[in-house]
Design an enzyme around this catalytic site. Sequence first.
Site, PDB file in Angstrom:
ATOM      1  NE  ARG A  21      -4.031  -2.147   1.910  1.00 39.37           N
ATOM      2  CZ  ARG A  21      -4.817  -2.734   2.801  1.00 39.37           C
ATOM      3  NH1 ARG A  21      -4.606  -2.533   4.097  1.00 39.37           N
ATOM      4  NH2 ARG A  21      -5.813  -3.507   2.414  1.00 39.37           N
ATOM      5  CE1 TYR A  71      -2.645  -3.841  -9.535  1.00 36.23           C
ATOM      6  CE2 TYR A  71      -1.236  -1.927  -9.637  1.00 36.23           C
ATOM      7  CZ  TYR A  71      -1.680  -3.121 -10.178  1.00 36.23           C
ATOM      8  OH  TYR A  71      -1.130  -3.568 -11.344  1.00 36.23           O
ATOM      9  CD  GLU A  72      -1.547  -4.716  -3.231  1.00 37.73           C
ATOM     10  OE1 GLU A  72      -1.934  -5.503  -2.349  1.00 37.73           O
ATOM     11  OE2 GLU A  72      -1.015  -5.128  -4.280  1.00 37.73           O
ATOM     12  N   GLY A  73      -6.603  -3.358  -2.167  1.00 34.48           N
ATOM     13  CA  GLY A  73      -7.769  -2.843  -1.466  1.00 34.48           C
ATOM     14  C   GLY A  73      -8.156  -1.517  -2.083  1.00 34.48           C
TER      15      GLY A  73
END
Length: 594
Positions: free
Chosen positions: A297, A436-438
Amino acid sequence: MSTYTAPVKELQFVLNELADINAIAQFPGFEEATPEMVEAILEEAGKLATNVLDPINYSGDQQGAKLVDGKVQAADGFKEAYEQFVESGWTSVNFPEEVGGQGLPFLIQSAATEMWNSSNASFALCPLLTAGAVEALLAHGSDELNAIYLEHMVSGNWTGTMNLTEPQAGSDLAAVRTQAKPEGDHFRIKGQKIYITWGDHEMSENVVHLVLARLPDAPEGVKGISLFLVPKYLVNEDGSLGERNDAYAISLEHKMGIHASPTCVMSFGDNDGAIGYLVGEPNKGLACMFTMMNHARLEVGMQGVGISERAYQRAVSYARDRKQGHAYGHEGKVAIINHPDVRRMLMHMRAMTEAARAISFMSSAAHDISHNSEDESARDFYNRRLGLLTPVSKAWCTEVGMEVTSLGVQVHGGMGFMQETGAEQYMRDARIFPIYEGTNGIQANDLVGRKVLRDNGVTVAEFIAELRTFETDLKAQSDSQLAVMAAAFTESLDAFDAATQYLLSNGSQDPNTAASASFNYMMCMGVMTGGWLMIKSAVAAKRIIAEGNSDPFYSSKVSTAQFYAEQILPRALAHKTAVISGADSTMAMSADHF
Protein backbone atom coordinates in the site's frame (compact mmCIF):
# COMPACT_ATOMS: atom_id res chain seq x y z
CA MET A 1 8.16 12.73 -26.80
CA SER A 2 9.89 14.35 -23.85
CA THR A 3 12.48 12.43 -21.83
CA TYR A 4 11.96 11.79 -18.13
CA THR A 5 14.18 13.91 -15.89
CA ALA A 6 14.75 12.58 -12.39
CA PRO A 7 13.76 15.32 -9.89
CA VAL A 8 16.82 14.71 -7.73
CA LYS A 9 16.90 18.17 -6.13
CA GLU A 10 13.21 17.91 -5.20
CA LEU A 11 13.68 14.41 -3.75
CA GLN A 12 16.66 15.58 -1.69
CA PHE A 13 14.68 18.56 -0.40
CA VAL A 14 11.77 16.39 0.78
CA LEU A 15 14.10 13.81 2.31
CA ASN A 16 16.01 16.47 4.23
CA GLU A 17 13.40 19.07 5.15
CA LEU A 18 10.24 17.00 5.66
CA ALA A 19 11.19 13.36 6.23
CA ASP A 20 14.40 14.14 8.19
CA ILE A 21 16.55 11.45 6.59
CA ASN A 22 19.56 12.67 8.58
CA ALA A 23 17.86 11.80 11.88
CA ILE A 24 16.85 8.37 10.55
CA ALA A 25 20.43 7.80 9.43
CA GLN A 26 21.44 7.93 13.12
CA PHE A 27 19.59 4.69 13.90
CA PRO A 28 21.76 1.60 14.39
CA GLY A 29 22.63 0.00 11.07
CA PHE A 30 21.89 3.09 8.98
CA GLU A 31 25.28 4.75 9.45
CA GLU A 32 26.08 4.45 5.73
CA ALA A 33 23.09 6.61 4.78
CA THR A 34 25.22 9.76 4.70
CA PRO A 35 24.15 12.80 2.65
CA GLU A 36 26.80 11.91 0.09
CA MET A 37 25.54 8.32 -0.15
CA VAL A 38 21.93 9.43 -0.49
CA GLU A 39 22.82 11.90 -3.25
CA ALA A 40 24.79 9.23 -5.11
CA ILE A 41 21.90 6.75 -4.86
CA LEU A 42 19.41 9.29 -6.18
CA GLU A 43 21.70 10.27 -9.05
CA GLU A 44 22.28 6.65 -10.10
CA ALA A 45 18.62 5.73 -9.77
CA GLY A 46 17.78 8.73 -11.91
CA LYS A 47 20.20 7.62 -14.61
CA LEU A 48 18.68 4.13 -14.76
CA ALA A 49 15.17 5.53 -14.84
CA THR A 50 15.99 8.04 -17.57
CA ASN A 51 18.31 6.01 -19.78
CA VAL A 52 17.00 2.45 -19.40
CA LEU A 53 13.40 2.34 -18.15
CA ASP A 54 11.82 5.41 -19.72
CA PRO A 55 12.86 4.53 -23.30
CA ILE A 56 10.97 1.20 -23.17
CA ASN A 57 7.84 2.53 -21.45
CA TYR A 58 5.92 3.57 -24.57
CA SER A 59 7.09 0.61 -26.68
CA GLY A 60 6.24 -1.75 -23.82
CA ASP A 61 2.73 -0.30 -23.71
CA GLN A 62 2.31 -0.75 -27.45
CA GLN A 63 3.69 -4.30 -27.53
CA GLY A 64 2.51 -5.64 -24.18
CA ALA A 65 3.35 -8.93 -22.51
CA LYS A 66 2.28 -12.13 -24.29
CA LEU A 67 1.60 -15.75 -23.39
CA VAL A 68 3.28 -17.97 -26.00
CA ASP A 69 3.43 -21.77 -25.73
CA GLY A 70 2.73 -21.65 -22.00
CA LYS A 71 5.42 -19.04 -21.29
CA VAL A 72 4.97 -15.35 -20.55
CA GLN A 73 7.11 -13.18 -22.79
CA ALA A 74 7.97 -9.70 -21.57
CA ALA A 75 7.97 -6.78 -23.97
CA ASP A 76 11.18 -6.10 -25.86
CA GLY A 77 13.93 -4.66 -23.71
CA PHE A 78 12.37 -5.58 -20.38
CA LYS A 79 14.52 -8.63 -19.69
CA GLU A 80 17.70 -6.70 -20.42
CA ALA A 81 16.50 -3.80 -18.27
CA TYR A 82 15.69 -6.16 -15.42
CA GLU A 83 19.14 -7.76 -15.62
CA GLN A 84 20.72 -4.31 -15.36
CA PHE A 85 18.35 -3.43 -12.49
CA VAL A 86 19.44 -6.54 -10.58
CA GLU A 87 23.14 -6.13 -11.36
CA SER A 88 22.99 -2.59 -9.96
CA GLY A 89 21.56 -3.87 -6.66
CA TRP A 90 18.26 -1.98 -6.77
CA THR A 91 16.24 -4.90 -5.39
CA SER A 92 18.20 -5.02 -2.14
CA VAL A 93 18.46 -1.40 -0.96
CA ASN A 94 16.44 -1.52 2.27
CA PHE A 95 16.67 -5.17 3.25
CA PRO A 96 18.89 -6.50 6.10
CA GLU A 97 22.49 -7.26 5.32
CA GLU A 98 22.16 -10.75 6.79
CA VAL A 99 19.93 -11.75 3.86
CA GLY A 100 22.02 -10.01 1.23
CA GLY A 101 20.49 -6.53 1.49
CA GLN A 102 22.22 -3.18 1.78
CA GLY A 103 20.57 -2.29 5.09
CA LEU A 104 19.56 1.26 4.10
CA PRO A 105 16.38 3.05 5.20
CA PHE A 106 13.09 2.26 3.47
CA LEU A 107 12.81 6.01 2.92
CA ILE A 108 15.72 5.90 0.46
CA GLN A 109 14.16 2.96 -1.34
CA SER A 110 10.93 4.95 -1.58
CA ALA A 111 12.71 7.79 -3.37
CA ALA A 112 14.15 5.35 -5.90
CA THR A 113 10.75 3.66 -6.25
CA GLU A 114 9.19 6.96 -7.27
CA MET A 115 11.64 7.17 -10.15
CA TRP A 116 10.91 3.61 -11.30
CA ASN A 117 7.20 4.41 -11.37
CA SER A 118 7.71 7.71 -13.15
CA SER A 119 9.76 6.15 -15.90
CA ASN A 120 8.01 2.81 -16.32
CA ALA A 121 5.10 1.83 -14.10
CA SER A 122 4.70 -1.61 -15.71
CA PHE A 123 8.33 -2.50 -15.01
CA ALA A 124 8.23 -1.13 -11.47
CA LEU A 125 5.47 -3.53 -10.47
CA CYS A 126 7.80 -6.54 -10.69
CA PRO A 127 10.29 -5.48 -7.97
CA LEU A 128 7.41 -3.99 -5.95
CA LEU A 129 5.73 -7.38 -5.58
CA THR A 130 9.04 -9.08 -4.82
CA ALA A 131 9.78 -6.57 -2.06
CA GLY A 132 6.39 -7.21 -0.47
CA ALA A 133 6.95 -10.97 -0.55
CA VAL A 134 10.35 -10.49 1.09
CA GLU A 135 8.73 -8.41 3.85
CA ALA A 136 6.19 -11.19 4.49
CA LEU A 137 8.89 -13.87 4.69
CA LEU A 138 11.09 -11.76 6.96
CA ALA A 139 8.17 -11.37 9.35
CA HIS A 140 6.57 -14.80 9.16
CA GLY A 141 8.74 -17.30 7.27
CA SER A 142 10.48 -20.13 9.09
CA ASP A 143 14.28 -20.15 9.35
CA GLU A 144 14.40 -23.17 7.06
CA LEU A 145 12.23 -21.58 4.39
CA ASN A 146 13.98 -18.23 4.55
CA ALA A 147 17.39 -19.87 4.27
CA ILE A 148 16.35 -21.31 0.92
CA TYR A 149 14.48 -18.39 -0.61
CA LEU A 150 15.28 -15.00 0.90
CA GLU A 151 18.72 -14.20 -0.47
CA HIS A 152 17.68 -15.19 -3.98
CA MET A 153 14.65 -12.89 -3.74
CA VAL A 154 16.55 -10.00 -2.16
CA SER A 155 19.11 -10.24 -4.96
CA GLY A 156 16.32 -10.13 -7.54
CA ASN A 157 17.42 -13.40 -9.14
CA TRP A 158 14.05 -14.78 -8.04
CA THR A 159 10.94 -12.61 -8.06
CA GLY A 160 7.84 -12.79 -5.86
CA THR A 161 4.10 -12.51 -6.30
CA MET A 162 0.97 -12.13 -4.17
CA ASN A 163 -1.90 -14.54 -4.91
CA LEU A 164 -5.10 -13.50 -3.17
CA THR A 165 -7.90 -12.92 -5.62
CA GLU A 166 -10.11 -15.65 -7.09
CA PRO A 167 -13.05 -15.29 -9.50
CA GLN A 168 -15.53 -15.38 -6.59
CA ALA A 169 -13.23 -13.76 -4.00
CA GLY A 170 -12.10 -10.22 -4.73
CA SER A 171 -11.97 -7.98 -1.67
CA ASP A 172 -13.98 -10.63 0.22
CA LEU A 173 -11.16 -13.04 1.04
CA ALA A 174 -13.49 -15.10 3.23
CA ALA A 175 -14.68 -16.62 -0.07
CA VAL A 176 -11.24 -18.08 -0.99
CA ARG A 177 -11.58 -21.71 -2.17
CA THR A 178 -8.03 -22.73 -3.12
CA GLN A 179 -7.17 -25.89 -1.17
CA ALA A 180 -3.96 -27.05 0.51
CA LYS A 181 -3.65 -30.75 1.36
CA PRO A 182 -0.87 -31.84 3.79
CA GLU A 183 1.68 -34.25 2.35
CA GLY A 184 4.75 -34.92 4.47
CA ASP A 185 6.77 -31.73 4.94
CA HIS A 186 4.82 -29.86 2.30
CA PHE A 187 1.33 -29.31 0.91
CA ARG A 188 -0.40 -29.91 -2.41
CA ILE A 189 -2.08 -26.71 -3.59
CA LYS A 190 -5.07 -26.81 -5.94
CA GLY A 191 -6.99 -23.78 -7.13
CA GLN A 192 -7.06 -20.78 -9.42
CA LYS A 193 -6.04 -17.17 -8.79
CA ILE A 194 -6.73 -14.15 -10.99
CA TYR A 195 -5.19 -10.69 -11.44
CA ILE A 196 -1.69 -11.89 -10.46
CA THR A 197 0.77 -9.14 -11.37
CA TRP A 198 3.95 -10.51 -12.95
CA GLY A 199 2.61 -13.97 -12.05
CA ASP A 200 4.92 -15.53 -14.60
CA HIS A 201 7.77 -14.39 -16.84
CA GLU A 202 11.22 -15.40 -18.02
CA MET A 203 13.16 -12.39 -16.70
CA SER A 204 14.28 -14.14 -13.49
CA GLU A 205 15.40 -17.68 -12.75
CA ASN A 206 12.43 -18.46 -10.51
CA VAL A 207 9.10 -16.97 -9.45
CA VAL A 208 8.04 -17.41 -5.82
CA HIS A 209 4.29 -17.25 -5.26
CA LEU A 210 2.73 -16.44 -1.90
CA VAL A 211 -0.70 -18.08 -2.08
CA LEU A 212 -3.73 -17.92 0.20
CA ALA A 213 -5.42 -21.31 0.56
CA ARG A 214 -7.47 -23.42 2.98
CA LEU A 215 -6.41 -26.51 4.87
CA PRO A 216 -8.89 -29.45 4.84
CA ASP A 217 -10.06 -28.83 8.42
CA ALA A 218 -9.96 -25.02 8.25
CA PRO A 219 -12.82 -23.04 9.80
CA GLU A 220 -15.04 -20.97 7.53
CA GLY A 221 -14.31 -17.35 6.70
CA VAL A 222 -11.07 -15.43 7.01
CA LYS A 223 -10.10 -17.34 10.15
CA GLY A 224 -9.56 -20.41 8.01
CA ILE A 225 -7.05 -19.00 5.52
CA SER A 226 -3.39 -20.03 5.51
CA LEU A 227 -0.45 -18.69 3.51
CA PHE A 228 1.81 -20.89 1.39
CA LEU A 229 4.99 -20.38 -0.57
CA VAL A 230 4.71 -22.03 -3.99
CA PRO A 231 7.79 -21.77 -6.24
CA LYS A 232 7.64 -21.95 -10.02
CA TYR A 233 10.64 -24.28 -9.90
CA LEU A 234 11.24 -26.54 -6.92
CA VAL A 235 14.56 -26.17 -5.14
CA ASN A 236 16.94 -29.10 -4.67
CA GLU A 237 18.71 -29.84 -1.40
CA ASP A 238 21.92 -28.28 -2.73
CA GLY A 239 20.06 -25.04 -3.53
CA SER A 240 19.94 -25.55 -7.29
CA LEU A 241 16.69 -25.32 -9.20
CA GLY A 242 14.87 -28.59 -9.75
CA GLU A 243 11.79 -29.63 -11.67
CA ARG A 244 8.91 -27.41 -12.74
CA ASN A 245 6.18 -27.09 -10.14
CA ASP A 246 2.51 -27.50 -11.06
CA ALA A 247 1.86 -23.75 -11.14
CA TYR A 248 1.17 -22.12 -14.50
CA ALA A 249 -0.12 -18.93 -16.05
CA ILE A 250 -3.02 -20.10 -18.22
CA SER A 251 -3.99 -16.71 -19.61
CA LEU A 252 -3.19 -12.99 -19.47
CA GLU A 253 -5.79 -10.32 -18.78
CA HIS A 254 -6.52 -7.70 -21.47
CA LYS A 255 -6.36 -4.42 -19.59
CA MET A 256 -6.91 -0.70 -19.89
CA GLY A 257 -3.29 0.06 -19.01
CA ILE A 258 0.01 -1.31 -17.66
CA HIS A 259 0.12 -3.47 -20.79
CA ALA A 260 3.76 -4.45 -20.32
CA SER A 261 3.03 -5.88 -16.87
CA PRO A 262 1.61 -9.40 -17.32
CA THR A 263 -1.54 -9.81 -15.21
CA CYS A 264 -1.95 -13.56 -15.04
CA VAL A 265 -4.63 -16.10 -14.36
CA MET A 266 -2.64 -18.63 -12.33
CA SER A 267 -3.64 -22.27 -12.06
CA PHE A 268 -2.19 -24.29 -9.19
CA GLY A 269 -2.49 -28.06 -9.35
CA ASP A 270 -4.09 -28.85 -12.68
CA ASN A 271 -2.06 -32.06 -12.67
CA ASP A 272 -0.68 -33.57 -9.45
CA GLY A 273 -1.03 -30.43 -7.36
CA ALA A 274 1.47 -27.65 -6.84
CA ILE A 275 3.92 -28.23 -4.00
CA GLY A 276 3.80 -25.47 -1.42
CA TYR A 277 5.19 -24.71 2.03
CA LEU A 278 3.37 -23.16 4.97
CA VAL A 279 4.32 -19.58 5.87
CA GLY A 280 3.51 -18.68 9.48
CA GLU A 281 0.90 -20.56 11.48
CA PRO A 282 -2.02 -22.56 10.08
CA ASN A 283 -5.20 -20.51 9.62
CA LYS A 284 -3.28 -17.27 10.27
CA GLY A 285 -2.49 -16.56 6.64
CA LEU A 286 -4.38 -13.32 6.38
CA ALA A 287 -2.24 -11.71 9.09
CA CYS A 288 0.86 -12.84 7.19
CA MET A 289 -0.46 -11.52 3.92
CA PHE A 290 -1.31 -8.17 5.47
CA THR A 291 2.40 -7.65 6.14
CA MET A 292 2.87 -7.83 2.40
CA MET A 293 -0.24 -5.78 1.65
CA ASN A 294 0.62 -2.93 4.02
CA HIS A 295 4.06 -2.71 2.44
CA ALA A 296 2.46 -2.75 -0.99
CA ARG A 297 0.00 0.00 0.00
CA LEU A 298 2.88 2.37 0.70
CA GLU A 299 4.46 1.39 -2.59
CA VAL A 300 1.22 1.84 -4.53
CA GLY A 301 0.86 5.33 -3.06
CA MET A 302 4.30 6.02 -4.47
CA GLN A 303 3.06 4.77 -7.85
CA GLY A 304 0.51 7.57 -7.77
CA VAL A 305 3.30 10.06 -7.01
CA GLY A 306 5.62 8.72 -9.69
CA ILE A 307 3.12 8.73 -12.51
CA SER A 308 1.95 12.22 -11.51
CA GLU A 309 5.50 13.53 -11.75
CA ARG A 310 5.93 12.02 -15.21
CA ALA A 311 2.60 13.36 -16.46
CA TYR A 312 3.52 16.81 -15.16
CA GLN A 313 6.91 16.76 -16.86
CA ARG A 314 5.40 15.77 -20.19
CA ALA A 315 2.68 18.40 -19.91
CA VAL A 316 5.23 21.15 -19.14
CA SER A 317 7.39 20.09 -22.09
CA TYR A 318 4.43 20.19 -24.44
CA ALA A 319 3.16 23.51 -23.08
CA ARG A 320 6.55 25.11 -23.68
CA ASP A 321 6.71 23.92 -27.30
CA ARG A 322 3.10 24.21 -28.48
CA LYS A 323 2.33 27.65 -29.93
CA GLN A 324 -1.33 28.58 -30.03
CA GLY A 325 -3.23 31.87 -29.78
CA HIS A 326 -2.30 35.16 -28.15
CA ALA A 327 -1.69 36.05 -24.51
CA TYR A 328 -1.82 39.35 -22.66
CA GLY A 329 1.59 41.04 -22.59
CA HIS A 330 3.01 39.02 -25.49
CA GLU A 331 3.30 39.75 -29.20
CA GLY A 332 2.28 37.21 -31.81
CA LYS A 333 1.44 33.58 -31.19
CA VAL A 334 2.71 32.25 -27.89
CA ALA A 335 3.57 28.94 -26.34
CA ILE A 336 0.47 27.78 -24.48
CA ILE A 337 2.34 27.86 -21.17
CA ASN A 338 1.68 31.62 -21.27
CA HIS A 339 -2.10 31.15 -21.14
CA PRO A 340 -3.51 31.55 -17.60
CA ASP A 341 -5.71 28.46 -17.79
CA VAL A 342 -2.80 26.28 -18.88
CA ARG A 343 -0.76 27.80 -16.04
CA ARG A 344 -3.62 26.88 -13.69
CA MET A 345 -3.52 23.26 -14.81
CA LEU A 346 0.26 22.99 -14.62
CA MET A 347 0.39 24.59 -11.17
CA HIS A 348 -2.37 22.25 -10.03
CA MET A 349 -0.45 19.22 -11.31
CA ARG A 350 2.77 20.42 -9.70
CA ALA A 351 1.21 21.26 -6.33
CA MET A 352 -0.77 18.03 -6.05
CA THR A 353 2.26 15.95 -7.01
CA GLU A 354 4.49 17.66 -4.46
CA ALA A 355 1.88 17.24 -1.72
CA ALA A 356 1.42 13.56 -2.53
CA ARG A 357 5.18 13.03 -2.54
CA ALA A 358 5.47 14.65 0.88
CA ILE A 359 2.75 12.42 2.35
CA SER A 360 4.32 9.30 0.87
CA PHE A 361 7.78 10.17 2.17
CA MET A 362 6.42 10.99 5.62
CA SER A 363 4.77 7.57 5.67
CA SER A 364 8.06 5.90 4.71
CA ALA A 365 9.85 7.86 7.43
CA ALA A 366 7.26 6.67 9.98
CA HIS A 367 7.92 3.11 8.80
CA ASP A 368 11.66 3.50 9.40
CA ILE A 369 11.24 5.08 12.84
CA SER A 370 8.64 2.55 14.00
CA HIS A 371 10.95 -0.32 13.05
CA ASN A 372 14.38 1.05 13.94
CA SER A 373 14.27 3.67 16.69
CA GLU A 374 15.97 2.70 19.95
CA ASP A 375 13.29 4.63 21.85
CA GLU A 376 10.35 2.33 22.58
CA SER A 377 7.91 5.20 23.03
CA ALA A 378 8.99 6.64 19.66
CA ARG A 379 8.50 3.24 18.00
CA ASP A 380 4.99 2.98 19.46
CA PHE A 381 4.09 6.54 18.47
CA TYR A 382 5.28 6.15 14.89
CA ASN A 383 3.69 2.75 14.58
CA ARG A 384 0.36 4.45 15.33
CA ARG A 385 1.23 7.28 12.97
CA LEU A 386 2.14 4.81 10.21
CA GLY A 387 -1.18 3.04 10.65
CA LEU A 388 -3.00 6.35 10.36
CA LEU A 389 -1.07 7.53 7.31
CA THR A 390 -0.96 4.29 5.32
CA PRO A 391 -4.54 4.36 3.97
CA VAL A 392 -4.18 8.07 3.16
CA SER A 393 -0.83 7.52 1.48
CA LYS A 394 -2.27 4.74 -0.65
CA ALA A 395 -5.69 6.19 -1.41
CA TRP A 396 -5.21 9.96 -1.58
CA CYS A 397 -1.96 9.72 -3.53
CA THR A 398 -3.51 7.42 -6.13
CA GLU A 399 -6.54 9.71 -6.43
CA VAL A 400 -4.00 12.47 -7.08
CA GLY A 401 -2.45 10.26 -9.76
CA MET A 402 -5.77 10.03 -11.56
CA GLU A 403 -6.44 13.75 -11.33
CA VAL A 404 -2.97 14.81 -12.41
CA THR A 405 -2.72 12.42 -15.35
CA SER A 406 -6.16 13.55 -16.52
CA LEU A 407 -5.00 17.17 -16.40
CA GLY A 408 -1.90 16.12 -18.33
CA VAL A 409 -4.13 14.95 -21.17
CA GLN A 410 -6.10 18.21 -20.98
CA VAL A 411 -2.95 20.35 -21.26
CA HIS A 412 -2.18 18.56 -24.53
CA GLY A 413 -5.66 19.31 -25.83
CA GLY A 414 -6.74 17.04 -28.70
CA MET A 415 -3.20 15.69 -29.00
CA GLY A 416 -3.49 14.36 -25.47
CA PHE A 417 -6.14 11.94 -26.68
CA MET A 418 -3.74 10.56 -29.27
CA GLN A 419 -1.38 7.73 -28.34
CA GLU A 420 1.57 9.36 -30.08
CA THR A 421 2.06 11.95 -27.35
CA GLY A 422 2.24 9.37 -24.56
CA ALA A 423 0.08 11.50 -22.26
CA GLU A 424 -2.90 9.15 -22.40
CA GLN A 425 -0.78 6.16 -21.38
CA TYR A 426 -0.14 7.69 -17.97
CA MET A 427 -3.85 8.14 -17.39
CA ARG A 428 -4.57 4.53 -18.43
CA ASP A 429 -1.72 3.17 -16.32
CA ALA A 430 -2.74 5.25 -13.30
CA ARG A 431 -6.32 3.95 -13.27
CA ILE A 432 -5.41 0.66 -11.63
CA PHE A 433 -3.65 2.27 -8.66
CA PRO A 434 -6.87 3.29 -6.81
CA ILE A 435 -7.98 -0.36 -7.16
CA TYR A 436 -4.76 -2.14 -6.13
CA GLU A 437 -4.25 -3.58 -2.62
CA GLY A 438 -7.77 -2.84 -1.47
CA THR A 439 -9.78 -0.23 -3.35
CA ASN A 440 -9.67 3.34 -2.12
CA GLY A 441 -13.10 2.88 -0.60
CA ILE A 442 -11.68 0.02 1.46
CA GLN A 443 -8.72 2.19 2.45
CA ALA A 444 -11.13 4.92 3.58
CA ASN A 445 -13.16 2.40 5.61
CA ASP A 446 -9.92 1.18 7.19
CA LEU A 447 -8.96 4.76 8.08
CA VAL A 448 -12.28 5.51 9.75
CA GLY A 449 -13.11 2.12 11.23
CA ARG A 450 -9.74 0.81 12.37
CA LYS A 451 -7.61 3.93 12.72
CA VAL A 452 -10.09 6.50 14.09
CA LEU A 453 -13.07 4.80 15.73
CA ARG A 454 -11.37 1.68 17.10
CA ASP A 455 -9.15 3.60 19.55
CA ASN A 456 -11.78 6.30 20.16
CA GLY A 457 -9.76 8.87 18.26
CA VAL A 458 -6.55 8.68 20.32
CA THR A 459 -4.19 8.37 17.34
CA VAL A 460 -5.89 11.01 15.23
CA ALA A 461 -5.99 13.33 18.28
CA GLU A 462 -2.19 13.01 18.53
CA PHE A 463 -1.96 13.99 14.88
CA ILE A 464 -4.29 16.99 15.23
CA ALA A 465 -2.39 18.17 18.32
CA GLU A 466 0.88 18.15 16.36
CA LEU A 467 -0.74 20.16 13.59
CA ARG A 468 -2.19 22.65 16.07
CA THR A 469 1.32 23.28 17.37
CA PHE A 470 2.50 23.84 13.80
CA GLU A 471 -0.44 26.20 13.25
CA THR A 472 0.52 28.26 16.31
CA ASP A 473 4.16 28.48 15.26
CA LEU A 474 3.18 29.43 11.72
CA LYS A 475 0.95 32.29 12.85
CA ALA A 476 3.76 33.64 15.00
CA GLN A 477 5.92 34.33 11.94
CA SER A 478 5.87 37.85 10.53
CA ASP A 479 5.63 36.97 6.85
CA SER A 480 2.74 38.09 4.65
CA GLN A 481 2.90 35.07 2.34
CA LEU A 482 2.94 32.65 5.26
CA ALA A 483 0.05 34.56 6.85
CA VAL A 484 -2.11 33.80 3.78
CA MET A 485 -1.11 30.14 3.94
CA ALA A 486 -1.72 30.03 7.69
CA ALA A 487 -5.29 31.27 7.29
CA ALA A 488 -6.06 28.63 4.67
CA PHE A 489 -4.42 25.93 6.76
CA THR A 490 -6.43 26.88 9.85
CA GLU A 491 -9.66 26.56 7.90
CA SER A 492 -8.66 23.12 6.56
CA LEU A 493 -7.51 21.88 9.97
CA ASP A 494 -10.70 23.11 11.60
CA ALA A 495 -12.66 21.26 8.90
CA PHE A 496 -10.75 18.03 9.48
CA ASP A 497 -11.13 18.37 13.24
CA ALA A 498 -14.90 18.91 12.87
CA ALA A 499 -15.22 15.91 10.54
CA THR A 500 -13.29 13.80 13.04
CA GLN A 501 -15.49 14.86 15.97
CA TYR A 502 -18.61 14.14 13.92
CA LEU A 503 -17.47 10.60 13.18
CA LEU A 504 -16.42 9.98 16.78
CA SER A 505 -19.87 11.11 17.94
CA ASN A 506 -21.96 9.40 15.26
CA GLY A 507 -19.87 6.77 13.49
CA SER A 508 -20.42 3.94 15.95
CA GLN A 509 -24.19 4.42 16.22
CA ASP A 510 -25.05 3.71 12.60
CA PRO A 511 -22.61 1.66 10.46
CA ASN A 512 -23.86 3.45 7.34
CA THR A 513 -22.81 6.82 8.74
CA ALA A 514 -19.14 5.90 8.99
CA ALA A 515 -19.07 3.88 5.77
CA SER A 516 -20.78 6.53 3.65
CA ALA A 517 -18.59 9.32 5.04
CA SER A 518 -15.25 7.50 5.01
CA PHE A 519 -14.13 8.42 1.49
CA ASN A 520 -14.78 12.14 1.98
CA TYR A 521 -13.08 11.94 5.38
CA MET A 522 -10.01 10.35 3.80
CA MET A 523 -9.96 13.00 1.08
CA CYS A 524 -10.33 15.76 3.69
CA MET A 525 -7.38 14.34 5.61
CA GLY A 526 -5.29 14.00 2.45
CA VAL A 527 -5.95 17.56 1.30
CA MET A 528 -5.28 18.99 4.76
CA THR A 529 -2.16 16.88 5.40
CA GLY A 530 -0.82 17.82 1.99
CA GLY A 531 -1.35 21.48 2.90
CA TRP A 532 0.53 21.07 6.16
CA LEU A 533 3.53 19.58 4.38
CA MET A 534 3.46 22.06 1.51
CA ILE A 535 3.53 24.94 3.97
CA LYS A 536 6.35 23.26 5.90
CA SER A 537 8.18 23.16 2.57
CA ALA A 538 7.59 26.88 2.10
CA VAL A 539 8.90 27.65 5.59
CA ALA A 540 12.04 25.60 4.91
CA ALA A 541 12.54 27.20 1.49
CA LYS A 542 12.20 30.69 2.96
CA ARG A 543 14.80 29.84 5.57
CA ILE A 544 17.22 28.68 2.87
CA ILE A 545 16.57 31.83 0.82
CA ALA A 546 17.19 33.99 3.91
CA GLU A 547 20.53 32.24 4.31
CA GLY A 548 21.56 33.65 0.93
CA ASN A 549 20.63 30.91 -1.54
CA SER A 550 19.23 32.48 -4.73
CA ASP A 551 18.43 29.23 -6.57
CA PRO A 552 14.95 29.70 -8.12
CA PHE A 553 14.11 26.17 -6.99
CA TYR A 554 13.40 27.55 -3.50
CA SER A 555 11.27 30.49 -4.58
CA SER A 556 9.32 28.02 -6.74
CA LYS A 557 8.69 25.90 -3.64
CA VAL A 558 7.12 28.93 -1.96
CA SER A 559 4.99 29.80 -5.00
CA THR A 560 3.76 26.22 -5.32
CA ALA A 561 2.86 26.08 -1.63
CA GLN A 562 0.93 29.33 -1.93
CA PHE A 563 -1.00 27.97 -4.91
CA TYR A 564 -1.83 24.83 -2.94
CA ALA A 565 -3.02 26.88 0.03
CA GLU A 566 -5.21 29.14 -2.07
CA GLN A 567 -6.51 26.77 -4.74
CA ILE A 568 -6.49 23.27 -3.23
CA LEU A 569 -6.76 23.53 0.57
CA PRO A 570 -10.35 24.88 0.37
CA ARG A 571 -11.41 21.44 -0.83
CA ALA A 572 -11.08 20.25 2.76
CA LEU A 573 -14.10 22.35 3.72
CA ALA A 574 -16.24 20.73 1.02
CA HIS A 575 -15.17 17.25 2.10
CA LYS A 576 -16.01 18.11 5.71
CA THR A 577 -19.46 19.30 4.68
CA ALA A 578 -20.05 16.01 2.89
CA VAL A 579 -18.92 14.03 5.95
CA ILE A 580 -21.23 15.76 8.41
CA SER A 581 -24.22 15.57 6.06
CA GLY A 582 -24.67 11.99 7.21
CA ALA A 583 -25.77 8.88 5.33
CA ASP A 584 -29.41 9.74 4.58
CA SER A 585 -29.01 10.88 0.98
CA THR A 586 -26.49 8.11 0.21
CA MET A 587 -28.80 5.37 1.46
CA ALA A 588 -32.18 6.94 0.56
CA MET A 589 -32.89 5.01 -2.66
CA SER A 590 -33.52 1.30 -2.68
CA ALA A 591 -31.16 -0.83 -4.75
CA ASP A 592 -33.95 -1.40 -7.29
CA HIS A 593 -34.17 2.31 -8.08
CA PHE A 594 -30.62 2.71 -9.39
